[in-house]
Design an enzyme around this catalytic site. Structure first.
Site, PDB file in Angstrom:
ATOM      1  N   GLU A 191      -6.955  -8.272   1.505  1.00 13.34           N
ATOM      2  CA  GLU A 191      -6.032  -9.314   1.075  1.00 13.34           C
ATOM      3  C   GLU A 191      -5.676  -9.015  -0.370  1.00 13.34           C
ATOM      4  OE1 GLU A 191      -6.079 -13.441   2.804  1.00 13.34           O
ATOM      5  OE2 GLU A 191      -7.179 -13.641   0.926  1.00 13.34           O
ATOM      6  N   ALA A 201     -10.639  -1.532  -7.886  1.00 17.42           N
ATOM      7  CA  ALA A 201     -10.075  -1.520  -9.241  1.00 17.42           C
ATOM      8  C   ALA A 201     -10.221  -0.130  -9.844  1.00 17.42           C
ATOM      9  CB  ALA A 201     -10.789  -2.545 -10.131  1.00 17.42           C
ATOM     10  N   TYR A 243      -1.695   0.790  -0.721  1.00 14.08           N
ATOM     11  CA  TYR A 243      -2.120   0.429   0.623  1.00 14.08           C
ATOM     12  C   TYR A 243      -1.102   0.860   1.679  1.00 14.08           C
ATOM     13  CZ  TYR A 243      -5.329  -2.375  -2.152  1.00 14.08           C
ATOM     14  OH  TYR A 243      -6.261  -2.784  -3.071  1.00 14.08           O
TER      15      TYR A 243
END
Length: 155
Positions: free
Chosen positions: A111, A78, A122
């Protein structure tokens, strides 16, 4: 303009800062934020590490990961909303990958909710989609969201 991003290993003493970032970074609609107790509990497990990003001494992001044998999983990542798209998430992701490599990891998994903006991060940093789980996440109001699994070979 973003100043130098400092990356360091975190500890349980940093959980108040982690919690503050998490509460601002994760939209409550999706129910993705962990509690401080959940973070503390997983940090007590073997192979788990916390990485903290700071700018000018202020915590701006974190990553929580765990390794087992030659695999690692990025559990949480985060960035404070006001620091997004300034390299903090990328710096944290690279730190996790480097730490995983140092631990003998060959593949890093993660995930993510299928509609999460972090997917761009990502994909742009070597991760590829490896799977999908329909209706995996349950949001605050019971709404279901698909999950994508990504992996990145580092060994």
């Amino acid at each position: 303009m973003l100043r130098l991003i400092d990356i360091r290993q975190g500890s349980a003493a940093d959980l108040a800062q982690v919690d503050a970032i998490m509460q601002r970074a994760f939209d409550p609609r999706y129910g993705e934020a962990w509690t401080r107790a959940q973070c503390l509990g997983i940090m007590a497990m073997p192979g788990v590490w916390l990485t903290l990003a700071t700018v000018d001494g202020a915590a701006t992001g974190f990553a929580l990961a765990r390794a087992h044998q030659d695999e690692a999983e990025l559990l949480l990542l985060a960035t404070a909303p006001e620091r997004r798209r300034m390299g903090v998430g990328r710096a944290l992701l690279h730190a996790v990958i480097n730490d995983a490599r140092a631990r003998g990891v060959k593949t890093v998994f993660l995930e993510v909710r299928a509609n999460n903006e972090a997917i761009t991060l990502y994909l742009g940093n070597g991760f590829t989609k490896a799977g999908e789980r329909r209706g995996y996440y349950r949001g605050r109001n019971g709404e279901l969201f698909d999950a994508y699994t990504f992996c990145h070979a580092i060994g």
